[in-house]
Design an enzyme around this catalytic site. Structure first.
Site, PDB file in Angstrom:
ATOM      1  N   HIS A  82       0.799  -1.029  -0.033  1.00 52.67           N
ATOM      2  CA  HIS A  82       0.016  -0.025  -0.217  1.00 52.67           C
ATOM      3  C   HIS A  82       1.000   1.205  -0.142  1.00 52.67           C
ATOM      4  O   HIS A  82       1.720   1.156   0.856  1.00 52.67           O
ATOM      5  CB  HIS A  82      -0.892  -0.075   1.320  1.00 52.67           C
ATOM      6  CG  HIS A  82      -1.769   1.062   1.299  1.00 52.67           C
ATOM      7  ND1 HIS A  82      -2.148   1.943   0.137  1.00 52.67           N
ATOM      8  CD2 HIS A  82      -2.614   1.628   2.675  1.00 52.67           C
ATOM      9  CE1 HIS A  82      -2.991   2.709   0.557  1.00 52.67           C
ATOM     10  NE2 HIS A  82      -3.152   2.625   2.253  1.00 52.67           N
ATOM     11  N   HIS A 149      -7.962   0.429   0.184  1.00 56.72           N
ATOM     12  CA  HIS A 149      -9.030   1.563  -0.040  1.00 56.72           C
ATOM     13  C   HIS A 149      -8.326   2.480  -0.881  1.00 56.72           C
ATOM     14  O   HIS A 149      -8.811   3.625  -1.051  1.00 56.72           O
ATOM     15  CB  HIS A 149      -9.249   2.221   1.334  1.00 56.72           C
ATOM     16  CG  HIS A 149      -8.130   2.771   2.100  1.00 56.72           C
ATOM     17  ND1 HIS A 149      -8.261   4.360   2.165  1.00 56.72           N
ATOM     18  CD2 HIS A 149      -6.927   2.582   2.276  1.00 56.72           C
ATOM     19  CE1 HIS A 149      -7.259   4.744   2.582  1.00 56.72           C
ATOM     20  NE2 HIS A 149      -6.306   3.639   2.660  1.00 56.72           N
ATOM     21  N   TYR A 196     -12.280   1.705  12.474  1.00 55.43           N
ATOM     22  CA  TYR A 196     -11.463   1.868  11.077  1.00 55.43           C
ATOM     23  C   TYR A 196     -12.458   1.576   9.858  1.00 55.43           C
ATOM     24  O   TYR A 196     -12.128   2.308   8.882  1.00 55.43           O
ATOM     25  CB  TYR A 196     -10.333   0.758  11.227  1.00 55.43           C
ATOM     26  CG  TYR A 196      -9.265   1.069  10.174  1.00 55.43           C
ATOM     27  CD1 TYR A 196      -8.156   1.927  10.681  1.00 55.43           C
ATOM     28  CD2 TYR A 196      -9.316   0.577   9.032  1.00 55.43           C
ATOM     29  CE1 TYR A 196      -7.309   1.976   9.746  1.00 55.43           C
ATOM     30  CE2 TYR A 196      -8.318   0.634   7.880  1.00 55.43           C
ATOM     31  CZ  TYR A 196      -7.116   1.593   8.382  1.00 55.43           C
ATOM     32  OH  TYR A 196      -6.440   1.870   7.584  1.00 55.43           O
ATOM     33  N   HIS A 229      -2.269  -2.028  10.635  1.00 53.71           N
ATOM     34  CA  HIS A 229      -2.335  -1.182  11.712  1.00 53.71           C
ATOM     35  C   HIS A 229      -3.146  -1.940  13.097  1.00 53.71           C
ATOM     36  O   HIS A 229      -3.912  -2.955  12.864  1.00 53.71           O
ATOM     37  CB  HIS A 229      -3.537  -0.085  11.498  1.00 53.71           C
ATOM     38  CG  HIS A 229      -3.040   0.932  10.467  1.00 53.71           C
ATOM     39  ND1 HIS A 229      -2.118   1.901  10.792  1.00 53.71           N
ATOM     40  CD2 HIS A 229      -3.199   1.307   9.277  1.00 53.71           C
ATOM     41  CE1 HIS A 229      -1.813   2.671   9.617  1.00 53.71           C
ATOM     42  NE2 HIS A 229      -2.668   2.251   8.742  1.00 53.71           N
TER      43      HIS A 229
HETATM   44 FE1  FEO Z   1      -4.238   3.553   3.926  1.00 61.61          FE
HETATM   45 FE2  FEO Z   1      -2.698   2.890   6.723  1.00 61.61          FE
HETATM   46  O1  FEO Z   1      -2.831   3.692   5.038  1.00 61.61           O
END
Ligand code: FEO
Length: 401
Positions: A82, A149, A196, A229
């Site tokens: 990403h 995303h 989130y 995360h």
């Molecule tokens: Fe879409 Fe954690 O960056």
């Protein structure tokens, strides 16, 4: 060597080498009251591979963890799942230290990384869905997850460990010294993961459902989800995937989220009476005054709701700035399957309710009713608010069957 900045071993060959950001409280408009982590993973086989990096300012901490396992120059490949800069910001610096043979990303990832880091040379190579990378005793298989995303997003799967490197998906903003989700309170994990989803992935829910169907049809076995995360999942994987399906489906519940702001208490009074009516009608209501609630918490509550009810006094022919803030934010998240209502007080112009209706209709919310009150609601006004709530409550109960 000192003990701090230790890596965490996840499997025989995979280590967490990311960082914990205890301090961050705002993530591009999303309140992160529990901080976050930027996860990176080191795969140690004959060909040492790093999956993702971290924010640029955290590179020394990540390199310190890596150095406890291998010499950083031993890393032959970096994979960028990403390109958003909380995961790629450190890439140029890491690449200049490590000098990897290859940096792999999806086609859109290569393009996005070049657009971000046009000042430096990176050995970028494209991979596509189905491509594999032989690491000797382990294999990596790539799966593009476009718009989950970002356009560049992709998953990397290691079949030998049944381990999915899922980048932002299945992640949460949660700083914790624990590296596994089963060591953190389940309520906190559910809450932060839902937050989130609501604030990052909700607009792409149709794609999420397609991806979940694809994962199911492919019979991909997943024992570990190593996200970008928060803590890693090594238990209850079916539950975690089930939550994503539930959130992506956005089936309406009997809960109304009432968001409002108030100037002299009139709109506040209306909000409370509407909430009472909703209960009377068979629904439930959560009141969130925008003078003290964060837009990203409203988005989270709306994930489990069936109605958005919005109130604002008229201020200078418009709605309150706090209400514009939350409505613009929610509109961008494109929630589905909601009914709505608008209410508010005014002195002379009284435009706020019409503005609210406009916002709700732009969000494809089925607006059931509206109520305007001049200056201060009297008993008849409050009775109308109550009736409005009862009707909403009936409808919520019906829709959630
Ligand atoms: Fe879409 Fe954690 O960056």
């Amino acid at each position: 060597m000192s003990d701090f900045f230790q890596p965490v071993k996840l499997t025989d060959t995979v280590y967490w080498v990311g960082v914990i950001d205890w301090d961050v409280r705002d993530f591009h408009g999303y309140s992160t009251m529990r901080g976050t982590t930027y996860n990176a993973y080191l795969i140690v086989t004959d060909r040492v591979t790093l999956i993702d990096t971290v924010k640029e300012s955290f590179v020394p901490e990540m390199m310190s963890r890596i150095s406890r396992i291998v010499s950083p120059e031993d890393i032959s490949c970096i994979i960028s799942n990403h390109a958003e800069i909380d995961h790629s910001g450190g890439l140029p610096r890491v690449a200049s230290m490590v000098k990897p043979d290859r940096i792999l990303a999806s086609k859109m990832g290569v393009r996005t990384l070049r657009e971000h880091f046009n000042h430096c040379e990176l050995n970028l190579e494209e991979v596509k869905t189905g491509d594999t990378l032989d690491l000797g005793t382990r294999t990596l298989r790539f799966m593009e997850t476009r718009m989950l995303h970002w356009p560049d997003s992709m998953f990397t799967y290691m079949p030998e460990e049944k381990l999915l490197f899922s980048q932002d998906a299945f992640g949460m903003h949660l700083a914790t010294a624990e590296r596994f989700a089963d060591l953190v309170g389940p309520t906190i994990v559910y809450r932060e993961m839902a937050k989130y989803y609501a604030n990052i992935l909700l607009p792409y829910s149709d794609l999420v459902l397609k991806l979940l169907d694809h994962l199911e049809a492919s019979k991909m076995k997943i024992d570990i989800i190593a996200n970008d995360h928060g803590p890693v999942f090594r238990r209850d994987i079916a539950n975690v995937i089930g939550w994503y399906r539930q959130w992506a489906e956005q089936k309406p519940t009997n809960l109304a989220i009432i968001v409002y702001d108030t100037m002299w208490g009139s709109t506040q009074k209306m909000a409370k009476v509407i909430a009472d009516g909703i209960y009377k009608g068979g629904g439930r209501a959560l009141i969130m005054p925008m003078g003290g609630s964060h837009r990203s918490d409203v988005a989270t509550e709306l994930l489990h709701a069936g109605a958005l009810v919005v109130g604002s006094p008229t201020l200078n022919n418009n709605i309150f700035p706090t209400m514009a803030d939350v409505l613009v934010y929610l509109k961008g998240l494109r929630p589905k399957n909601l009914i709505g209502a608008a209410f508010g007080s005014y002195g002379w112009g009284g435009e706020a309710v019409a503005h609210i209706r406009g916002y709700l209709e732009e969000m494809n919310i089925d607006v059931q009713s509206e109520k305007r009150v001049k200056y201060v609601p009297d008993d008849a006004d409050l009775d109308e608010c109550y009736q409005m709530g009862i009707t909403l409550g009936y409808r919520l109960a019906e829709n959630s069957q």
